[in-house]
Scaffold this motif. Structure first.
Motif, PDB file in Angstrom:
ATOM      1  N   ASP A  89       0.810  -1.219   0.000  1.00  0.00           N
ATOM      2  CA  ASP A  89       0.000   0.000   0.000  1.00  0.00           C
ATOM      3  C   ASP A  89       0.845   1.272   0.000  1.00  0.00           C
ATOM      4  O   ASP A  89       0.576   2.225   0.733  1.00  0.00           O
ATOM      5  N   GLY A  90       1.904   1.268  -0.805  1.00  0.00           N
ATOM      6  CA  GLY A  90       2.730   2.465  -0.945  1.00  0.00           C
ATOM      7  C   GLY A  90       3.717   2.703   0.179  1.00  0.00           C
ATOM      8  O   GLY A  90       4.353   3.741   0.250  1.00  0.00           O
ATOM      9  N   ARG A  91       3.865   1.743   1.067  1.00  0.00           N
ATOM     10  CA  ARG A  91       4.769   1.889   2.212  1.00  0.00           C
ATOM     11  C   ARG A  91       5.700   0.682   2.294  1.00  0.00           C
ATOM     12  O   ARG A  91       5.345  -0.411   1.876  1.00  0.00           O
ATOM     13  N   ILE A  92       6.860   0.888   2.884  1.00  0.00           N
ATOM     14  CA  ILE A  92       7.790  -0.197   3.152  1.00  0.00           C
ATOM     15  C   ILE A  92       7.598  -0.631   4.596  1.00  0.00           C
ATOM     16  O   ILE A  92       7.702   0.186   5.510  1.00  0.00           O
ATOM     17  N   GLU A  93       7.290  -1.904   4.815  1.00  0.00           N
ATOM     18  CA  GLU A  93       7.129  -2.447   6.163  1.00  0.00           C
ATOM     19  C   GLU A  93       8.323  -3.341   6.455  1.00  0.00           C
ATOM     20  O   GLU A  93       8.534  -4.349   5.791  1.00  0.00           O
ATOM     21  N   LEU A  94       9.125  -2.966   7.452  1.00  0.00           N
ATOM     22  CA  LEU A  94      10.318  -3.719   7.801  1.00  0.00           C
ATOM     23  C   LEU A  94       9.959  -4.871   8.733  1.00  0.00           C
ATOM     24  O   LEU A  94       9.102  -4.731   9.599  1.00  0.00           O
ATOM     25  N   LYS A  95      10.661  -6.013   8.572  1.00  0.00           N
ATOM     26  CA  LYS A  95      10.428  -7.156   9.454  1.00  0.00           C
ATOM     27  C   LYS A  95      10.949  -6.890  10.849  1.00  0.00           C
ATOM     28  O   LYS A  95      10.439  -7.424  11.822  1.00  0.00           O
ATOM     29  N   SER A  96      11.987  -6.081  10.950  1.00  0.00           N
ATOM     30  CA  SER A  96      12.519  -5.694  12.252  1.00  0.00           C
ATOM     31  C   SER A  96      13.029  -4.262  12.141  1.00  0.00           C
ATOM     32  O   SER A  96      13.369  -3.796  11.064  1.00  0.00           O
ATOM     33  N   LEU A  97      13.060  -3.565  13.261  1.00  0.00           N
ATOM     34  CA  LEU A  97      13.528  -2.191  13.265  1.00  0.00           C
ATOM     35  C   LEU A  97      15.008  -2.144  13.640  1.00  0.00           C
ATOM     36  O   LEU A  97      15.445  -2.871  14.529  1.00  0.00           O
ATOM     37  N   PRO A  98      15.776  -1.287  12.973  1.00  0.00           N
ATOM     38  CA  PRO A  98      17.200  -1.195  13.301  1.00  0.00           C
ATOM     39  C   PRO A  98      17.396  -0.494  14.642  1.00  0.00           C
ATOM     40  O   PRO A  98      16.675   0.441  14.981  1.00  0.00           O
ATOM     41  N   SER A  99      18.365  -0.956  15.386  1.00  0.00           N
ATOM     42  CA  SER A  99      18.618  -0.340  16.688  1.00  0.00           C
ATOM     43  C   SER A  99      19.757   0.671  16.630  1.00  0.00           C
ATOM     44  O   SER A  99      19.903   1.491  17.521  1.00  0.00           O
ATOM     45  N   ASN A 100      20.540   0.636  15.577  1.00  0.00           N
ATOM     46  CA  ASN A 100      21.715   1.490  15.511  1.00  0.00           C
ATOM     47  C   ASN A 100      21.667   2.506  14.364  1.00  0.00           C
ATOM     48  O   ASN A 100      22.699   2.916  13.861  1.00  0.00           O
ATOM     49  N   VAL A 101      20.468   2.898  13.944  1.00  0.00           N
ATOM     50  CA  VAL A 101      20.316   3.845  12.840  1.00  0.00           C
ATOM     51  C   VAL A 101      19.578   5.080  13.345  1.00  0.00           C
ATOM     52  O   VAL A 101      18.505   4.968  13.946  1.00  0.00           O
ATOM     53  N   ALA A 102      20.161   6.238  13.096  1.00  0.00           N
ATOM     54  CA  ALA A 102      19.578   7.493  13.570  1.00  0.00           C
ATOM     55  C   ALA A 102      18.340   7.863  12.754  1.00  0.00           C
ATOM     56  O   ALA A 102      18.219   7.508  11.575  1.00  0.00           O
ATOM     57  N   GLN A 103      17.417   8.580  13.382  1.00  0.00           N
ATOM     58  CA  GLN A 103      16.239   9.093  12.680  1.00  0.00           C
ATOM     59  C   GLN A 103      16.690   9.982  11.524  1.00  0.00           C
ATOM     60  O   GLN A 103      17.730  10.631  11.594  1.00  0.00           O
ATOM     61  N   GLU A 104      15.897  10.003  10.463  1.00  0.00           N
ATOM     62  CA  GLU A 104      16.148  10.818   9.273  1.00  0.00           C
ATOM     63  C   GLU A 104      17.368  10.360   8.475  1.00  0.00           C
ATOM     64  O   GLU A 104      17.871  11.101   7.640  1.00  0.00           O
ATOM     65  N   THR A 105      17.860   9.148   8.722  1.00  0.00           N
ATOM     66  CA  THR A 105      18.960   8.604   7.930  1.00  0.00           C
ATOM     67  C   THR A 105      18.434   8.297   6.530  1.00  0.00           C
ATOM     68  O   THR A 105      17.356   7.724   6.375  1.00  0.00           O
TER      69      THR A 105
END
Length: 83
Positions: free
Chosen positions: A11-27
């Protein structure tokens, strides 16, 4: 730093199986869409033992198939039609 995550496009969005713990917002990200090339062997009348037999008999060709020189055959029909 490169971080690879698996997900799906829905539906026009990317859904990740898991969220990264070491990636800053707005990367910034780069998204690559991968075509599902799964082959349902059972639908083609091939059972598990036949699949194992086929895999064993074709294993000797794997190094040749995976060599960079063989990529010329990936679009063989299209290249041939341009001659």
């Amino acid at each position: 730093m490169l971080t690879t995550l698996e997900g799906v496009y829905r539906d026009g969005r990317i859904e990740l199986k898991s969220l990264p713990s070491n990636v800053a917002q707005e990367t910034k990200v780069i998204v690559t869409f991968i075509e599902d090339t799964t082959v349902e062997l059972a639908a083609r009348g091939i059972d598990r033992s036949q699949a194992e037999s086929l895999r064993n008999s074709l294993t000797t060709f794997a190094d040749d198939w995976d060599s960079p020189e063989m990529s010329i055959y990936d679009n063989y029909d299209a290249a041939k039609s341009q001659l």
